[in-house]
Design a protein around this motif. Structure first.
Motif, mmCIF file in Angstrom:
data_model
loop_
_atom_site.group_PDB
_atom_site.id
_atom_site.type_symbol
_atom_site.label_atom_id
_atom_site.label_comp_id
_atom_site.label_asym_id
_atom_site.label_seq_id
_atom_site.Cartn_x
_atom_site.Cartn_y
_atom_site.Cartn_z
ATOM 1 N N PHE A 158 61.446 139.426 -55.801
ATOM 2 C CA PHE A 158 61.469 139.855 -57.194
ATOM 3 C C PHE A 158 62.455 141.006 -57.390
ATOM 4 N N THR A 162 65.783 141.010 -59.791
ATOM 5 C CA THR A 162 65.943 142.031 -60.833
ATOM 6 C C THR A 162 67.270 142.755 -60.694
ATOM 7 N N ASN A 184 54.429 146.704 -59.665
ATOM 8 C CA ASN A 184 53.632 145.590 -59.140
ATOM 9 C C ASN A 184 52.206 146.021 -58.831
ATOM 10 N N VAL A 372 61.399 139.750 -65.126
ATOM 11 C CA VAL A 372 61.420 139.071 -63.824
ATOM 12 C C VAL A 372 60.009 138.865 -63.289
ATOM 13 N N ILE A 373 59.214 139.920 -63.277
ATOM 14 C CA ILE A 373 57.856 139.816 -62.723
ATOM 15 C C ILE A 373 56.988 138.888 -63.574
ATOM 16 N N TRP A 376 56.364 135.015 -62.929
ATOM 17 C CA TRP A 376 55.390 134.553 -61.937
ATOM 18 C C TRP A 376 53.964 134.937 -62.330
#
Length: 427
Positions: A158, A162, A184, A372-373, A376
């Protein structure tokens, strides 16, 4: 729009359609797109294939090799053994500890690891029905828990994506891996709180394959790797993580530390050359490398900046930075949920989110991190991959699935957006 913009957009759409169609090998569409960029004159050969010498791609490719070695150690087997022991004990406390155990395992496997969630779901589905801890109360929370590392130091994929989208957009402000890991962790806490609260909402029913036994013996096969090799593998993994986290200290060398660690595992025969080659050239690596050329082409034609300006004008200059980030995280995660294309969704919305942030005079780092995170962290529809496996293996009805997954989804995206803004202020 110019003809070059139409061509670049057409190649992007074609690439995404090919990825979603499942008719092509996973890594093939970005390679085809890169070739089309050269044929249409949008890019030179070095420009179209720039992703294959991108520092972040090289770093992630090396780390994939290290991860392949780590998965051969006894750590995963011990996680399985701990899970089965807790199932036999039953009760809410065991449920909470099971989630923690799975999330700890995710710290090693990394978020979004297909092998790990298949392993966990298969293990839970094979456990006979136990009234003290019904498997139907475990499949859903533990399945989603595989995507949330309790100690998020293994976020190289990830992080690399990014960095690449920020660099592609021309933003060179740098990205702290330690702060990225904290985002995260905040996301993980949001999921953990919901999973603990939702225990009583989960259904109690047998699933297919139950034998009716009240308990299941604790068994797991643990790899018999020599102790010195196992310690060496763990050390190589730790060195890779530390190297990536101290990128500001090591500079360019940090990008190749995972590759050197992977070479070390090859030398001591933890992995053979075929395993090293297959992991360095994994489809996800080909995808990361290939889409960089396409994203560069979109940016060079002016398409990305144009869309960013349009979105910024549509949202208005008075929109709060938080709502901007939250909206793009929702769009990205929803697209990924319905298409099953996580990476494709990122490369659709990340450049637009970054361009929009820049148009509004905001630092785009938080938007890039959240987008980006978020790709998922959809999963509220059982369309593809893990959500589909959870629905099927848990024998849930769709309303039962939504009762857990929809609130989970909204909580995760909300907490993710807050965490990104806290760690990466926009002004």
């Amino acid at each position: 729009m110019t003809m070059d913009m139409y061509l670049a957009l057409g190649i992007l759409v074609l690439m995404i359609v090919m990825i979603m169609s499942d008719k092509f090998a996973f890594g093939a569409p970005p390679l085809i797109a890169s070739l089309l960029l050269v044929v249409t004159g949008l890019s030179t050969v070095p420009e179209a294939f720039a992703g294959f010498v991108n520092s972040s791609v090289i770093m992630v490719a090396g780390f994939m090799v290290v991860m392949a070695g780590l998965m051969k150690t006894s750590i995963i087997g011990k996680v399985q053994s701990s899970m089965l022991t807790l199932v036999n004990k039953g009760g809410y406390k065991s449920y909470a500890l099971l989630i923690v155990v799975v999330m700890f395992g995710a710290s090693l496997a990394g978020p979004g690891s297909t092998g790990y969630y298949v392993l966990i779901l298969s293990l839970i589905a094979a456990i006979p029905y136990n009234k003290k801890m019904p498997t139907s109360k475990l499949i859903m929370p533990l399945g989603f828990a595989t995507n949330h590392p309790l100690i998020p130091f293994n976020v190289a994929l990830f992080y690399g994506v990014t960095v690449s989208v920020l660099e592609t957009a021309g933003f060179t402000g740098g990205l702290s891996m330690s702060k990225f890991a904290v985002v995260n962790f905040i996301l993980t806490l949001g999921f953990l709180v919901w999973a603990l609260v939702a225990y009583r909402l989960l259904p109690d029913h047998p699933i297919e394959g139950d034998s009716g036994f009240e308990e299941v013996a604790v068994t797991s096969e643990i790899n018999t790797m020599p102790t010195w090799k196992e310690y060496s593998t763990i050390a190589a993994f730790a060195l890779s993580v530390v190297g990536m986290m101290l990128m500001n200290v090591f500079g360019e060398a940090a990008y190749v530390i995972p590759g050197l660690a992977g070479a070390f595992l090859l030398i001591i025969n933890v992995l053979d050359f075929k395993e090293v080659r297959d992991n360095m050239g994994a489809p996800v690596i080909l995808l990361m490398a290939g889409v960089i050329g396409v994203a560069n082409a979109l940016a060079d034609t002016g398409f990305t900046a144009m869309v960013g300006d349009y979105v910024a004008n549509s949202l208005g200059t008075n929109i709060s930075p938080f709502m901007l980030i939250f909206i793009f995280a929702l769009l990205t995660s929803t697209c990924a949920t319905f298409t099953g294309s996580n990476m494709g969704s990122v490369y659709i919305f990340a450049p637009i989110a970054i361009a929009t942030s820049l148009s509004l005079g905001l630092d785009p780092t938080a938007a890039a991190v959240a987008v980006v995170i978020s790709a998922w962290n959809g999963g509220y529809m059982p369309v593809d991959g893990m959500p589909a496996m959870i629905l099927g293996m848990g024998k849930y009805k769709l309303p039962q699935f939504w009762l857990f997954s929809v609130p989970m989804y909204l909580i995760r995206i909300l907490v993710l957006s807050i965490g990104a803004m806290i760690m990466f202020p926009v002004s």
